[in-house]
Design a protein around this motif. Sequence first.
Motif, short mmCIF file in Angstrom:
data_model
loop_
_atom_site.label_atom_id
_atom_site.label_comp_id
_atom_site.label_asym_id
_atom_site.label_seq_id
_atom_site.Cartn_x
_atom_site.Cartn_y
_atom_site.Cartn_z
N SER A 1 0.78 -1.25 -0.01
CA SER A 1 -0.13 -0.06 0.05
C SER A 1 0.79 1.17 0.05
O SER A 1 1.53 1.61 1.15
CB SER A 1 -1.06 0.01 1.24
OG SER A 1 -1.49 1.46 1.37
N PRO A 2 0.97 2.15 -1.12
CA PRO A 2 1.72 3.28 -1.17
C PRO A 2 1.38 4.30 -0.04
O PRO A 2 2.29 4.89 0.15
CB PRO A 2 1.55 3.61 -2.60
CG PRO A 2 0.87 2.63 -3.49
CD PRO A 2 0.19 1.83 -2.54
N GLU A 3 0.08 4.34 0.19
CA GLU A 3 -0.22 5.51 1.09
C GLU A 3 0.34 5.13 2.50
O GLU A 3 0.61 5.84 3.08
CB GLU A 3 -1.85 5.41 1.16
CG GLU A 3 -2.33 6.66 1.88
CD GLU A 3 -3.92 6.85 1.58
OE1 GLU A 3 -4.43 7.58 2.43
OE2 GLU A 3 -4.07 6.07 0.67
N ARG B 1 3.05 2.99 3.22
CA ARG B 1 4.60 3.01 3.03
C ARG B 1 4.97 4.66 2.88
O ARG B 1 5.99 4.83 3.40
CB ARG B 1 5.03 2.37 1.81
CG ARG B 1 4.85 0.96 1.78
CD ARG B 1 5.57 0.30 2.82
NE ARG B 1 7.25 0.62 2.68
CZ ARG B 1 8.01 -0.20 2.72
NH1 ARG B 1 7.87 -1.57 2.87
NH2 ARG B 1 9.40 0.03 2.45
N ALA B 2 4.35 5.35 2.74
CA ALA B 2 4.58 6.84 2.64
C ALA B 2 4.90 7.61 3.90
O ALA B 2 5.47 8.49 3.93
CB ALA B 2 3.79 7.70 1.68
N ASN B 3 4.20 6.91 4.81
CA ASN B 3 4.22 7.47 6.20
C ASN B 3 4.97 6.50 7.07
O ASN B 3 4.28 5.49 7.60
CB ASN B 3 2.83 7.63 6.54
CG ASN B 3 2.75 8.29 7.98
OD1 ASN B 3 3.86 8.12 8.95
ND2 ASN B 3 1.63 9.01 8.40
N PRO B 4 6.41 6.66 7.53
CA PRO B 4 6.91 5.67 8.27
C PRO B 4 6.15 5.42 9.62
O PRO B 4 6.30 4.30 9.92
CB PRO B 4 8.52 6.29 8.29
CG PRO B 4 8.61 7.13 7.27
CD PRO B 4 7.22 7.84 7.13
N TYR C 1 3.28 3.21 9.05
CA TYR C 1 3.64 1.90 8.43
C TYR C 1 4.20 1.23 9.73
O TYR C 1 3.87 -0.06 9.75
CB TYR C 1 4.94 1.95 7.41
CG TYR C 1 5.48 0.51 6.95
CD1 TYR C 1 4.78 -0.07 6.22
CD2 TYR C 1 6.70 0.15 7.14
CE1 TYR C 1 5.03 -1.18 5.77
CE2 TYR C 1 7.21 -0.73 6.58
CZ TYR C 1 6.68 -1.70 6.02
OH TYR C 1 7.00 -2.88 5.53
N LYS D 1 -5.56 3.86 9.36
CA LYS D 1 -5.37 5.19 9.82
C LYS D 1 -6.14 5.74 11.04
O LYS D 1 -5.85 6.44 12.17
CB LYS D 1 -5.81 6.38 8.89
CG LYS D 1 -4.52 6.35 7.71
CD LYS D 1 -5.23 7.25 6.57
CE LYS D 1 -4.12 7.48 5.57
NZ LYS D 1 -4.51 8.38 4.55
#
Length: 118
Positions: free
Chosen positions: A71-73, A75-78, A81, A110
Amino acid sequence: MFSQVVATGEDSWAPSENIGSASTSAVKRRKFGKNKGVALSLMSDLHQSTLAPKPPPVISVKKVVQLIAGSPEIRANPDLYYFALDHIRDKTTREILMSISEEDRVWWIKQAYERRAH
């Protein structure tokens, strides 16, 4: 082996009964023949009921990690993640994540992350 078994009713037979009545015996055999399918079905049902239930499928941590990593969304937020990876330690959480769509999965992670932060 069957010394204590007693058969009763109209379909029972004892060797001491009048053996000269062959037509009666034939009728009884035919009568059982009609019900043989029912008897076999009942025996099959009984057998199935004695089998141990199958355990639910195991949802592996590896498979859920692959979903989260894909999921890029997320993975974009360490921080998100890391939280998601830490959150899937629980079996119920893994089952939920595997059961919902990707959009819902990201939203659900989230929401859990924000609730934890407060």
